[in-house]
Design a protein around this motif. Structure first.
Motif, short mmCIF file in Angstrom:
data_model
loop_
_atom_site.label_atom_id
_atom_site.label_comp_id
_atom_site.label_asym_id
_atom_site.label_seq_id
_atom_site.Cartn_x
_atom_site.Cartn_y
_atom_site.Cartn_z
N GLY B 20 -3.72 3.56 -0.83
CA GLY B 20 -3.59 2.39 -1.69
C GLY B 20 -2.25 1.70 -1.51
N LEU B 21 -1.19 2.50 -1.47
CA LEU B 21 0.14 1.91 -1.29
C LEU B 21 0.26 1.24 0.06
CD1 LEU B 21 2.77 4.39 -2.75
CD2 LEU B 21 2.55 1.95 -3.26
N ASP B 44 -9.00 6.33 11.52
CA ASP B 44 -10.24 5.99 10.81
C ASP B 44 -9.95 5.27 9.50
OD1 ASP B 44 -11.57 7.24 12.87
OD2 ASP B 44 -12.06 9.06 11.73
N THR B 45 -8.95 5.77 8.77
CA THR B 45 -8.59 5.14 7.50
C THR B 45 -8.18 3.69 7.72
OG1 THR B 45 -7.92 7.21 6.46
CG2 THR B 45 -6.92 5.20 5.58
N VAL B 46 -7.35 3.48 8.71
CA VAL B 46 -6.89 2.11 9.00
C VAL B 46 -8.07 1.22 9.39
CG1 VAL B 46 -5.52 0.72 10.60
CG2 VAL B 46 -4.53 2.78 9.55
N ALA B 47 -8.97 1.76 10.19
CA ALA B 47 -10.13 0.95 10.60
C ALA B 47 -10.97 0.56 9.40
CB ALA B 47 -10.97 1.75 11.62
N ARG B 48 -11.17 1.51 8.49
CA ARG B 48 -11.97 1.21 7.29
C ARG B 48 -11.28 0.18 6.41
NH1 ARG B 48 -13.15 6.64 7.10
NH2 ARG B 48 -11.51 6.97 5.57
N LEU B 49 -9.95 0.32 6.24
CA LEU B 49 -9.23 -0.63 5.39
C LEU B 49 -9.28 -2.03 6.00
CD1 LEU B 49 -6.13 1.52 4.33
CD2 LEU B 49 -8.04 0.83 2.88
N LEU B 148 -5.65 0.85 -6.59
CA LEU B 148 -4.99 0.27 -5.42
C LEU B 148 -5.90 0.29 -4.21
CD1 LEU B 148 -1.32 1.53 -5.33
CD2 LEU B 148 -2.18 -0.69 -6.02
N ALA B 149 -6.59 1.42 -4.03
CA ALA B 149 -7.28 1.61 -2.76
C ALA B 149 -8.72 1.14 -2.80
CB ALA B 149 -7.25 3.09 -2.39
#
Lengths: 225, 225
Positions: B20-21, B44-49, B148-149
């Motif tokens: 979230g941050l 993967d997290t960055v791609a999803r965000l 946040l997320a």
């Protein structure tokens, strides 16, 4: 909902925090007994407050801490080092009473205010241990003593209330709600008292840094809290 | 004033708080490196965000925690138990860096959330001890990870910033100020970190009790804070 038929005693009611809280609660319609180790000091404090503010003559009286302890709600507003001897000396009178700790154990040095750890985790839990049968609640830790007692200025803050007795917490929230600019918020059990007590050092540090009198608010709560 | 030329690494950036941050800081214009023990998970997290939110492709990347630790500002967002092994493994990279702890050590049981004491008084001070030469700051403890997320909803809160390095604190206040609805407030030295960390249990308890996502605000501060 505030129950104005309650009497409120303030142990250590001649100090800045106790005096301010007593004054605001009397102005809000409660019957307040200002207590002191030295009864004459309590009487003098009440006389001065009556002179200075428009407080009803029946709304406040002064007396020994023992007398204040006979009220329905008993606020402990003595310095930390005075807590243990005082509570031990009147523990029998506190059974079944709602006992409110607004005690903070703080130190001050060249780096500013800081919390001093309490063996029992918090002053509130210390009091709960010393007063078996009392309905102990933590509240009013961050009230700006100077602003409450020495001018009639508004406050803008939440009162974070901890306690294991739900009804007692509700009564204390009612006291907070009765003071304009304050809102009582039920936080949770007694064991959450420490962060709230220690946060007082944070508030005082902010006050010094920004030259203000800060209040703590929680955002995002329902309107009818 | 926010300095958007800074890069921000988030250790443990795939967890809810770090994710979230990282998202909010990237949206605010910072270049963010999401770190993880498992680099693929960071990617993967960055791609999803990126898929889900309108984040510039250059604004976020994912990689191992070591890579995130090479940023100008390094946010530690791992669970408490992971702090010591992680910081020990990268302490050499953290010298002279601004290292931000948003770590809270909390327990949860049938009575709700509660703080668990830290031997070094706070997670922030633990990190300071493990990373000699780092400019350690405590901040972002109360950010509502879910909000946040997982949605683009507004936040309404102050970020209470502790630290012994004044310039580092100002930089971190700038990060907070860059996120809409947040305001950084310089509280004081590192030793005031404990009440702020432990207050997270209070906020979570309030959230549960009132069915909300509460934020902490300080009232009474000057407008130009």
């Amino acid at each position: 909902m505030a129950d104005r038929s309650l009497t409120v005693g303030v142990l250590g009611g001649t100090g800045p925090q106790g005096r301010g809280l007593g004054l605001r609660l009397a102005s809000a319609g409660y019957r307040v007994v200002v207590g002191s180790r030295v009864p004459q000091r309590a009487a003098d404090t009440v006389a001065r407050l009556r002179d200075r503010y428009d407080v009803d003559v029946d709304a406040m009286s002064g007396g020994p801490n023992r007398e204040a302890a006979d009220s329905d709600v008993v606020i402990v507003a003595v310095p930390f080092d005075g807590v243990q001897p005082l509570i031990e000396s009147i523990a029998d009178r506190l059974r079944r009473k709602i006992v409110v700790s607004c005690v903070n154990r703080l130190g001050f040095d060249e780096h500013g205010p800081h919390p001093i750890p309490v063996d029992e985790r918090s002053a509130t839990e210390l009091i709960a241990g010393l007063a078996p049968g009392a309905r102990v609640v933590g509240a009013f830790h961050h009230v700006p003593a100077g602003r409450l007692a020495d001018d009639a200025g508004a406050v803008d803050m939440d009162v974070l209330v901890t306690g294991d007795d739900a009804d007692a917490c509700d009564v204390v929230c009612g006291l907070a709600d009765a003071i304009p600019g304050m809102r009582g918020v039920r936080v949770g059990p007694l064991r959450l008292s420490r962060p709230i007590e220690e946060l007082t050092a944070v508030v005082l540090s902010v006050n010094k840094r920004y030259g203000t009198t800060a209040g703590v608010r929680l955002t995002g709560l329902p309107d009818d809290v």
